[in-house]
Scaffold this motif. Structure first.
Motif, PDB file in Angstrom:
ATOM      1  N   CYS A  17       6.244  33.631 126.048  1.00 47.85           N
ATOM      2  CA  CYS A  17       6.509  34.184 127.381  1.00 47.85           C
ATOM      3  C   CYS A  17       6.734  33.095 128.424  1.00 47.85           C
ATOM      4  CB  CYS A  17       5.381  35.113 127.815  1.00 47.85           C
ATOM      5  SG  CYS A  17       5.455  36.700 126.961  1.00 47.85           S
ATOM      6  N   ALA A  18       6.101  31.954 128.231  1.00 53.85           N
ATOM      7  CA  ALA A  18       6.303  30.848 129.172  1.00 53.85           C
ATOM      8  C   ALA A  18       7.756  30.391 129.173  1.00 53.85           C
ATOM      9  CB  ALA A  18       5.380  29.690 128.833  1.00 53.85           C
ATOM     10  N   ALA A  19       8.440  30.615 128.050  1.00 50.12           N
ATOM     11  CA  ALA A  19       9.842  30.191 127.943  1.00 50.12           C
ATOM     12  C   ALA A  19      10.808  31.364 127.828  1.00 50.12           C
ATOM     13  CB  ALA A  19       9.997  29.296 126.725  1.00 50.12           C
ATOM     14  N   LEU A  20      10.299  32.584 127.906  1.00 49.88           N
ATOM     15  CA  LEU A  20      11.101  33.773 127.611  1.00 49.88           C
ATOM     16  C   LEU A  20      12.386  33.884 128.424  1.00 49.88           C
ATOM     17  CD1 LEU A  20      11.107  36.323 125.830  1.00 49.88           C
ATOM     18  CD2 LEU A  20      10.067  37.517 127.746  1.00 49.88           C
ATOM     19  N   LYS A  21      12.294  33.731 129.708  1.00 54.07           N
ATOM     20  CA  LYS A  21      13.460  33.918 130.574  1.00 54.07           C
ATOM     21  C   LYS A  21      14.201  32.610 130.864  1.00 54.07           C
ATOM     22  CE  LYS A  21      13.027  38.321 131.490  1.00 54.07           C
ATOM     23  NZ  LYS A  21      14.069  39.307 131.557  1.00 54.07           N
ATOM     24  N   LEU A  22      13.669  31.495 130.363  1.00 55.32           N
ATOM     25  CA  LEU A  22      14.307  30.209 130.657  1.00 55.32           C
ATOM     26  C   LEU A  22      15.757  30.117 130.169  1.00 55.32           C
ATOM     27  CD1 LEU A  22      11.351  27.712 130.206  1.00 55.32           C
ATOM     28  CD2 LEU A  22      12.175  28.819 132.290  1.00 55.32           C
ATOM     29  N   PRO A  23      16.097  30.642 128.970  1.00 53.46           N
ATOM     30  CA  PRO A  23      17.514  30.589 128.578  1.00 53.46           C
ATOM     31  C   PRO A  23      18.411  31.360 129.558  1.00 53.46           C
ATOM     32  CG  PRO A  23      16.153  31.119 126.680  1.00 53.46           C
ATOM     33  CD  PRO A  23      15.258  31.166 127.889  1.00 53.46           C
ATOM     34  N   GLN A  24      17.929  32.485 130.002  1.00 57.83           N
ATOM     35  CA  GLN A  24      18.707  33.305 130.931  1.00 57.83           C
ATOM     36  C   GLN A  24      18.809  32.631 132.299  1.00 57.83           C
ATOM     37  OE1 GLN A  24      17.119  37.260 131.220  1.00 57.83           O
ATOM     38  NE2 GLN A  24      19.153  38.147 131.453  1.00 57.83           N
ATOM     39  N   ILE A  25      17.698  32.096 132.793  1.00 58.40           N
ATOM     40  CA  ILE A  25      17.705  31.395 134.082  1.00 58.40           C
ATOM     41  C   ILE A  25      18.620  30.173 133.997  1.00 58.40           C
ATOM     42  CG2 ILE A  25      16.291  30.055 135.703  1.00 58.40           C
ATOM     43  CD1 ILE A  25      13.957  32.011 134.992  1.00 58.40           C
ATOM     44  N   SER A  26      18.529  29.436 132.893  1.00 55.95           N
ATOM     45  CA  SER A  26      19.399  28.259 132.704  1.00 55.95           C
ATOM     46  C   SER A  26      20.870  28.645 132.692  1.00 55.95           C
ATOM     47  CB  SER A  26      19.056  27.543 131.399  1.00 55.95           C
ATOM     48  OG  SER A  26      17.767  27.017 131.465  1.00 55.95           O
ATOM     49  N   ALA A  27      21.192  29.740 132.013  1.00 56.01           N
ATOM     50  CA  ALA A  27      22.588  30.194 131.950  1.00 56.01           C
ATOM     51  C   ALA A  27      23.102  30.583 133.328  1.00 56.01           C
ATOM     52  CB  ALA A  27      22.711  31.367 130.982  1.00 56.01           C
ATOM     53  N   LEU A  29      21.954  29.467 136.267  1.00 55.07           N
ATOM     54  CA  LEU A  29      22.085  28.254 137.076  1.00 55.07           C
ATOM     55  C   LEU A  29      23.277  27.402 136.640  1.00 55.07           C
ATOM     56  CD1 LEU A  29      18.324  27.269 137.455  1.00 55.07           C
ATOM     57  CD2 LEU A  29      19.815  28.293 139.184  1.00 55.07           C
ATOM     58  N   ALA A  30      23.499  27.298 135.341  1.00 53.14           N
ATOM     59  CA  ALA A  30      24.623  26.502 134.841  1.00 53.14           C
ATOM     60  C   ALA A  30      25.962  27.122 135.238  1.00 53.14           C
ATOM     61  CB  ALA A  30      24.537  26.356 133.328  1.00 53.14           C
ATOM     62  N   ALA A  31      26.034  28.445 135.170  1.00 58.18           N
ATOM     63  CA  ALA A  31      27.282  29.135 135.517  1.00 58.18           C
ATOM     64  C   ALA A  31      27.435  29.309 137.024  1.00 58.18           C
ATOM     65  CB  ALA A  31      27.319  30.505 134.839  1.00 58.18           C
ATOM     66  N   ARG A  32      26.332  29.101 137.739  1.00 53.02           N
ATOM     67  CA  ARG A  32      26.304  29.337 139.185  1.00 53.02           C
ATOM     68  C   ARG A  32      26.810  30.741 139.495  1.00 53.02           C
ATOM     69  NH1 ARG A  32      24.493  25.584 141.841  1.00 53.02           N
ATOM     70  NH2 ARG A  32      25.407  25.950 143.875  1.00 53.02           N
ATOM     71  N   SER A  33      26.374  31.670 138.625  1.00 51.28           N
ATOM     72  CA  SER A  33      26.800  33.059 138.731  1.00 51.28           C
ATOM     73  C   SER A  33      25.778  33.947 138.035  1.00 51.28           C
ATOM     74  CB  SER A  33      28.168  33.232 138.066  1.00 51.28           C
ATOM     75  OG  SER A  33      28.466  34.595 137.908  1.00 51.28           O
ATOM     76  N   ALA A  34      25.582  35.139 138.580  1.00 49.81           N
ATOM     77  CA  ALA A  34      24.680  36.113 137.970  1.00 49.81           C
ATOM     78  C   ALA A  34      25.463  37.122 137.144  1.00 49.81           C
ATOM     79  CB  ALA A  34      23.868  36.813 139.055  1.00 49.81           C
ATOM     80  N   ARG A  35      26.672  36.753 136.789  1.00 46.55           N
ATOM     81  CA  ARG A  35      27.551  37.606 136.015  1.00 46.55           C
ATOM     82  C   ARG A  35      26.857  38.036 134.724  1.00 46.55           C
ATOM     83  NH1 ARG A  35      31.199  35.858 131.960  1.00 46.55           N
ATOM     84  NH2 ARG A  35      30.220  33.860 132.277  1.00 46.55           N
ATOM     85  N   THR A 139      31.207  46.128 132.172  1.00 47.71           N
ATOM     86  CA  THR A 139      31.878  44.881 132.542  1.00 47.71           C
ATOM     87  C   THR A 139      32.518  44.180 131.344  1.00 47.71           C
ATOM     88  OG1 THR A 139      29.863  43.563 132.268  1.00 47.71           O
ATOM     89  CG2 THR A 139      30.305  44.470 134.470  1.00 47.71           C
ATOM     90  N   ARG A 140      32.094  44.559 130.129  1.00 46.49           N
ATOM     91  CA  ARG A 140      32.570  43.905 128.906  1.00 46.49           C
ATOM     92  C   ARG A 140      32.379  42.384 128.964  1.00 46.49           C
ATOM     93  NH1 ARG A 140      33.699  48.166 126.115  1.00 46.49           N
ATOM     94  NH2 ARG A 140      35.286  49.627 126.725  1.00 46.49           N
ATOM     95  N   ASP A 141      31.247  41.997 129.588  1.00 47.12           N
ATOM     96  CA  ASP A 141      30.970  40.581 129.784  1.00 47.12           C
ATOM     97  C   ASP A 141      29.470  40.362 129.698  1.00 47.12           C
ATOM     98  OD1 ASP A 141      30.885  37.945 130.519  1.00 47.12           O
ATOM     99  OD2 ASP A 141      31.462  38.284 132.599  1.00 47.12           O
ATOM    100  N   SER A 142      29.039  39.640 128.689  1.00 49.42           N
ATOM    101  CA  SER A 142      27.602  39.400 128.539  1.00 49.42           C
ATOM    102  C   SER A 142      27.105  38.322 129.480  1.00 49.42           C
ATOM    103  CB  SER A 142      27.280  39.034 127.096  1.00 49.42           C
ATOM    104  OG  SER A 142      27.943  37.849 126.737  1.00 49.42           O
ATOM    105  N   GLY A 143      28.002  37.509 130.007  1.00 50.55           N
ATOM    106  CA  GLY A 143      27.637  36.508 131.011  1.00 50.55           C
ATOM    107  C   GLY A 143      26.370  35.766 130.677  1.00 50.55           C
ATOM    108  N   ALA A 144      25.360  35.955 131.512  1.00 50.32           N
ATOM    109  CA  ALA A 144      24.120  35.188 131.383  1.00 50.32           C
ATOM    110  C   ALA A 144      23.054  35.890 130.542  1.00 50.32           C
ATOM    111  CB  ALA A 144      23.564  34.907 132.775  1.00 50.32           C
ATOM    112  N   VAL A 145      23.420  36.953 129.864  1.00 53.99           N
ATOM    113  CA  VAL A 145      22.451  37.650 129.029  1.00 53.99           C
ATOM    114  C   VAL A 145      22.214  36.819 127.770  1.00 53.99           C
ATOM    115  CG1 VAL A 145      22.010  39.744 127.701  1.00 53.99           C
ATOM    116  CG2 VAL A 145      23.113  39.894 129.921  1.00 53.99           C
ATOM    117  N   SER A 146      20.958  36.716 127.387  1.00 48.10           N
ATOM    118  CA  SER A 146      20.599  35.870 126.257  1.00 48.10           C
ATOM    119  C   SER A 146      20.030  36.700 125.108  1.00 48.10           C
ATOM    120  CB  SER A 146      19.559  34.844 126.717  1.00 48.10           C
ATOM    121  OG  SER A 146      19.017  34.179 125.612  1.00 48.10           O
ATOM    122  N   ALA A 147      20.675  36.616 123.944  1.00 47.01           N
ATOM    123  CA  ALA A 147      20.164  37.286 122.748  1.00 47.01           C
ATOM    124  C   ALA A 147      18.819  36.685 122.348  1.00 47.01           C
ATOM    125  CB  ALA A 147      21.165  37.165 121.604  1.00 47.01           C
TER     126      ALA A 147
END
Length: 179
Positions: A17-27, A29-35, A139-147
């Protein structure tokens, strides 16, 4: 054996849980978009986490059985602020924060309120997942969603079922475990 399993499940859940949302948050921030992130889904997830945390705290469960919820809430708040920031409307986050903060107190005004809220958690969690999937479909776009995030979440859900059965045997909690 049971103590070792409980300890492993508790600590591994906290670590995940300490790292659970980090991939999503990183994505994000990297994309500079909440897409790809559904605001309604995120708000419902945050509401579910808040109810779970309050329920566990209200009934004085051992801290290790719910310590991940403050971590998850903090990560969701960061993600929520990123969504508002990248959508250009950070000030719109304030009313949501006010509602979540006031609900912390409202949930325990009467025992039946927290019990009802907990019983609605399965629907809140399902609605959160459905809102995210609906948004992805639209949207047909997974954007920042992390599997990876979804997979790790499934793991913590399973470990929490085990720890709840061993520690408290609270079937309401088991039935409504957030995933």
């Amino acid at each position: 054996m049971e103590t070792a399993l409980l300890s492993f499940c508790n600590w591994s859940t906290l670590g995940v849980c300490a790292a659970l949302k980090l991939p999503q948050i990183s994505a994000v921030l990297a994309a500079r978009s909440a897409r790809g992130i559904s605001l309604p889904s995120l708000l419902l997830e945050l509401a579910g986490f808040l109810v779970f945390l309050r329920y566990q705290h209200y009934y004085d469960y051992p801290l290790l059985t719910y310590l991940e919820y403050p971590i998850l809430i903090a990560q969701d708040i960061i993600l929520l602020l990123c969504v508002f920031h990248f959508n250009g409307n950070v000030k719109q986050a304030a009313p949501y924060m006010a509602v979540f903060l006031s609900s912390w107190f409202i949930l325990t005004l009467q025992k039946w309120i927290i019990d009802l809220a907990m019983n609605l958690c399965t629907f809140i969690s399902a609605a959160s997942k459905f809102a995210q999937l609906q948004y992805l479909w639209k949207t047909r776009d997974s954007g920042a969603v992390s599997a990876l995030t979804w997979s790790l979440s499934s793991y913590t859900c399973a470990t929490r079922i085990i720890t709840t059965l061993i520690t408290t045997s609270d079937l309401t909690n088991v039935i409504h475990t957030e995933g």
